[in-house]
Design an enzyme around this catalytic site. Structure first.
Site, PDB file in Angstrom:
ATOM      1  N   CYS A 108       1.151  -1.195   0.068  1.00 41.11           N
ATOM      2  CA  CYS A 108       0.135   0.504  -0.255  1.00 41.11           C
ATOM      3  C   CYS A 108       1.208   0.884  -0.002  1.00 41.11           C
ATOM      4  O   CYS A 108       0.184   2.229  -0.573  1.00 41.11           O
ATOM      5  CB  CYS A 108      -1.366   0.099   1.267  1.00 41.11           C
ATOM      6  SG  CYS A 108      -1.784  -1.501   1.000  1.00 41.11           S
ATOM      7  N   HIS A 242      -2.914   6.856   3.397  1.00 45.06           N
ATOM      8  CA  HIS A 242      -3.824   5.641   2.584  1.00 45.06           C
ATOM      9  C   HIS A 242      -4.940   5.529   3.738  1.00 45.06           C
ATOM     10  O   HIS A 242      -5.150   5.746   4.970  1.00 45.06           O
ATOM     11  CB  HIS A 242      -2.800   4.445   2.599  1.00 45.06           C
ATOM     12  CG  HIS A 242      -3.238   3.716   2.733  1.00 45.06           C
ATOM     13  ND1 HIS A 242      -3.308   2.932   1.664  1.00 45.06           N
ATOM     14  CD2 HIS A 242      -3.089   2.187   3.555  1.00 45.06           C
ATOM     15  CE1 HIS A 242      -4.313   1.643   1.584  1.00 45.06           C
ATOM     16  NE2 HIS A 242      -3.736   1.254   2.364  1.00 45.06           N
ATOM     17  N   ASN A 272      -9.830  -0.395   0.803  1.00 51.17           N
ATOM     18  CA  ASN A 272      -8.822   0.057   0.287  1.00 51.17           C
ATOM     19  C   ASN A 272      -8.930  -0.350  -0.683  1.00 51.17           C
ATOM     20  O   ASN A 272      -8.696  -1.876  -1.269  1.00 51.17           O
ATOM     21  CB  ASN A 272      -8.430  -1.259   2.054  1.00 51.17           C
ATOM     22  CG  ASN A 272      -6.683  -0.776   1.249  1.00 51.17           C
ATOM     23  OD1 ASN A 272      -5.822  -0.084   0.850  1.00 51.17           O
ATOM     24  ND2 ASN A 272      -6.033  -0.763   2.740  1.00 51.17           N
TER      25      ASN A 272
HETATM   26  O1  UT7 Z   1      -3.523  -1.230   4.303  1.00 51.41           O
HETATM   27  C1  UT7 Z   1      -3.385  -2.204   5.397  1.00 51.41           C
HETATM   28  C2  UT7 Z   1      -4.748  -3.241   4.955  1.00 51.41           C
HETATM   29  N1  UT7 Z   1      -4.952  -3.177   6.458  1.00 51.41           N
HETATM   30  C3  UT7 Z   1      -6.058  -2.446   7.064  1.00 51.41           C
HETATM   31  O2  UT7 Z   1      -5.904  -1.669   7.085  1.00 51.41           O
HETATM   32  C4  UT7 Z   1      -6.632  -3.543   7.862  1.00 51.41           C
HETATM   33  C5  UT7 Z   1      -6.133  -2.587   9.449  1.00 51.41           C
HETATM   34  N2  UT7 Z   1      -7.037  -2.998  10.644  1.00 51.41           N
HETATM   35  C6  UT7 Z   1      -8.839  -3.179  10.588  1.00 51.41           C
HETATM   36  O3  UT7 Z   1      -8.298  -2.360   9.386  1.00 51.41           O
HETATM   37  C7  UT7 Z   1      -9.366  -3.472  12.011  1.00 51.41           C
HETATM   38  O4  UT7 Z   1      -8.451  -4.007  12.902  1.00 51.41           O
HETATM   39  C8  UT7 Z   1     -10.535  -4.078  10.848  1.00 51.41           C
HETATM   40  C9  UT7 Z   1     -11.251  -3.747  10.333  1.00 51.41           C
HETATM   41  C10 UT7 Z   1      -9.768  -5.737  10.065  1.00 51.41           C
HETATM   42  C11 UT7 Z   1     -11.697  -4.918  12.594  1.00 51.41           C
HETATM   43  O5  UT7 Z   1     -12.091  -3.453  13.725  1.00 51.41           O
HETATM   44  P1  UT7 Z   1     -11.222  -4.366  15.126  1.00 51.41           P
HETATM   45  O6  UT7 Z   1     -12.439  -2.963  15.603  1.00 51.41           O
HETATM   46  O7  UT7 Z   1     -10.685  -3.907  14.570  1.00 51.41           O
HETATM   47  O8  UT7 Z   1     -12.317  -5.693  14.776  1.00 51.41           O
HETATM   48  P2  UT7 Z   1     -11.858  -7.303  15.607  1.00 51.41           P
HETATM   49  O9  UT7 Z   1     -10.682  -7.386  14.448  1.00 51.41           O
HETATM   50  O10 UT7 Z   1     -11.503  -6.624  17.187  1.00 51.41           O
HETATM   51  O11 UT7 Z   1     -13.151  -7.852  15.156  1.00 51.41           O
HETATM   52  C12 UT7 Z   1     -14.170  -7.841  16.650  1.00 51.41           C
HETATM   53  C13 UT7 Z   1     -15.142  -8.840  15.532  1.00 51.41           C
HETATM   54  C14 UT7 Z   1     -14.682 -10.164  15.652  1.00 51.41           C
HETATM   55  O12 UT7 Z   1     -15.801 -10.763  16.269  1.00 51.41           O
HETATM   56  P3  UT7 Z   1     -15.116 -11.979  17.860  1.00 51.41           P
HETATM   57  O13 UT7 Z   1     -14.465 -12.271  17.348  1.00 51.41           O
HETATM   58  O14 UT7 Z   1     -15.311 -10.433  18.665  1.00 51.41           O
HETATM   59  O15 UT7 Z   1     -16.815 -12.343  18.259  1.00 51.41           O
HETATM   60  C15 UT7 Z   1     -14.927 -10.461  14.207  1.00 51.41           C
HETATM   61  O16 UT7 Z   1     -15.329 -11.909  14.024  1.00 51.41           O
HETATM   62  O17 UT7 Z   1     -16.027  -8.386  14.714  1.00 51.41           O
HETATM   63  C16 UT7 Z   1     -15.731  -9.755  13.782  1.00 51.41           C
HETATM   64  N3  UT7 Z   1     -15.688  -9.516  12.513  1.00 51.41           N
HETATM   65  C17 UT7 Z   1     -17.132  -8.981  11.935  1.00 51.41           C
HETATM   66  N4  UT7 Z   1     -18.671  -8.739  12.329  1.00 51.41           N
HETATM   67  C18 UT7 Z   1     -19.069  -7.894  10.532  1.00 51.41           C
HETATM   68  C19 UT7 Z   1     -14.807  -8.760  11.503  1.00 51.41           C
HETATM   69  N5  UT7 Z   1     -14.639  -9.104  10.526  1.00 51.41           N
HETATM   70  C20 UT7 Z   1     -16.917  -8.742  10.828  1.00 51.41           C
HETATM   71  C21 UT7 Z   1     -17.697  -8.014   9.807  1.00 51.41           C
HETATM   72  N6  UT7 Z   1     -18.720  -8.281   9.827  1.00 51.41           N
HETATM   73  N7  UT7 Z   1     -17.441  -7.649   8.070  1.00 51.41           N
END
Ligand code: UT7
Length: 317
Positions: A108, A242, A272
């Site tokens: 990225c 980004h 993204n």
């Molecule tokens: O260019 C670089 C590429 N990547 C990035 O920039 C990603 C950077 N990270 C992020 O943007 C965030 O960490 C995410 C958006 C990926 C996730 O957000 P978060 O607030 O860190 O959530 P989390 O990983 O703590 O997940 C919380 C919950 C989980 O459920 P449990 O285990 O707490 O029951 C996930 O399974 O949210 C769940 N979850 C979803 N629920 C509904 C994960 N994706 C989804 C979804 N819809 N699409």
């Protein structure tokens, strides 16, 4: 180096969060709250080359040039349908240029890595006008049954033509080898001599880890660049970051103690788009008349590697 023209292109299909609800255990509410993304563009009949060529043509036109004026092409790309030749070679043929070209993969952060390479070529007197095209299809790297990753990405291309000038005030590039936080292993053809099975997997991402590293490294890069150049935050017109997640942008803004108006974003419309995100945003801002000659722009991007890149650039168009 200075930017002479910009362009961008997106697939015609906009996929909304509601459309994802039809086949994924997710919701518009979750995606909006956690990422700020409302929709993303995905390719249907288009190929990535079509988007790359459209973005390139717009940037060349915006610079008031023709393809014959280019003497180098750098394409930033993580994956595309062709392993070889390089996407830049295909772009060169399609736009009717004849100059040398190559692809880079800095994930990225690719646009800023490409700006830095272009700056070196221009300084060395090896080129006059360089086309940078960032063309990405990250939606082809993810498992579309994995709600943790597929909702985050979109396809697109952004481009810039750069020439000689002193708009680049500083560049900061960092790479720390940390495969485990973000990677994809692609399938290669087997041979009769390979030992054991080779595994391949769609994109694997430790979201929280990437989030934290992105915020801390981008904030540190920005502070270091401002300190190095002696540019006061009050002189910065925009932070062009980004576009991965609106919460990442907000967190960086909070740590810098800056106002929201200085952090333009379009992640809500594109998701993204990897290295294309910064040049797409820049092109949209330029065409919307938001940039004036003399504006100081701080750019920062981060991604797989782990790689970060930042620069401070004066808008000179
Ligand atoms: O260019 C670089 C590429 N990547 C990035 O920039 C990603 C950077 N990270 C992020 O943007 C965030 O960490 C995410 C958006 C990926 C996730 O957000 P978060 O607030 O860190 O959530 P989390 O990983 O703590 O997940 C919380 C919950 C989980 O459920 P449990 O285990 O707490 O029951 C996930 O399974 O949210 C769940 N979850 C979803 N629920 C509904 C994960 N994706 C989804 C979804 N819809 N699409």
């Amino acid at each position: 180096m200075k930017i002479l023209g910009t362009g961008c292109a997106s697939p015609s299909l906009a996929v909304t969060n509601k459309m994802l609800e039809e086949f994924l255990d997710t919701s518009d509410e979750w995606i909006t709250e956690r990422t700020g993304i409302k929709e993303r563009r995905l390719m249907t009949s288009e190929h990535l080359l079509d988007l790359a060529v459209e973005a390139a043509r717009k940037a060349i036109d915006d610079a008031g040039m023709t393809a014959a004026d280019l003497d180098y092409i750098i394409c930033s790309n993580v994956v595309n349908e062709y392993s070889t030749p390089a996407l830049s070679c295909l772009i060169q043929g399609a736009i009717g240029a004849t100059c040398p070209c190559l692809d880079i993969n800095a994930a990225c952060a690719g646009f800023i890595f490409a700006l830095d390479m272009a700056e070196d070529k221009l300084r060395a007197g090896k080129a006059e006008n360089i086309l940078i095209v960032c063309a990405e299809e990250p939606t082809r790297m993810v498992d579309w049954n994995d709600r943790n990753t597929c909702v985050l990405f979109g396809d697109g291309a952004g481009a810039a033509v750069v020439g000689r000038g002193d708009a680049m005030k500083t560049v900061r590039l960092t790479t720390s080898s940390r495969k485990e936080v973000l990677y994809q292993v692609r399938r290669l053809e087997p041979t009769p001599y390979l030992d054991g099975e080779r595994e391949f997997a769609p994109l694997v991402m430790k979201g929280r880890d990437v989030f934290k590293t992105a915020v801390s490294s981008s904030t540190a890069d920005i502070k270091a660049m401002l300190a190095e150049t002696g540019i006061d935050p009050s002189q910065v017109k925009y932070y062009v970051l980004h576009q991965a997640n609106e919460r990442i942008i907000d967190s960086i803004r909070g740590l810098l103690g800056e106002q929201p108006e200085k952090f333009p974003h379009n992640v809500e419309r594109y998701g993204n788009t990897s290295s294309a995100s910064v040049p797409i945003l820049l092109d949209e801002m330029s065409r919307a008349g938001k940039l004036s000659k003399g504006d100081i722009l701080v750019m920062s991007a981060f991604g797989a590697g782990f790689t970060t890149a930042g620069c401070i650039l004066e808008w000179t168009k």
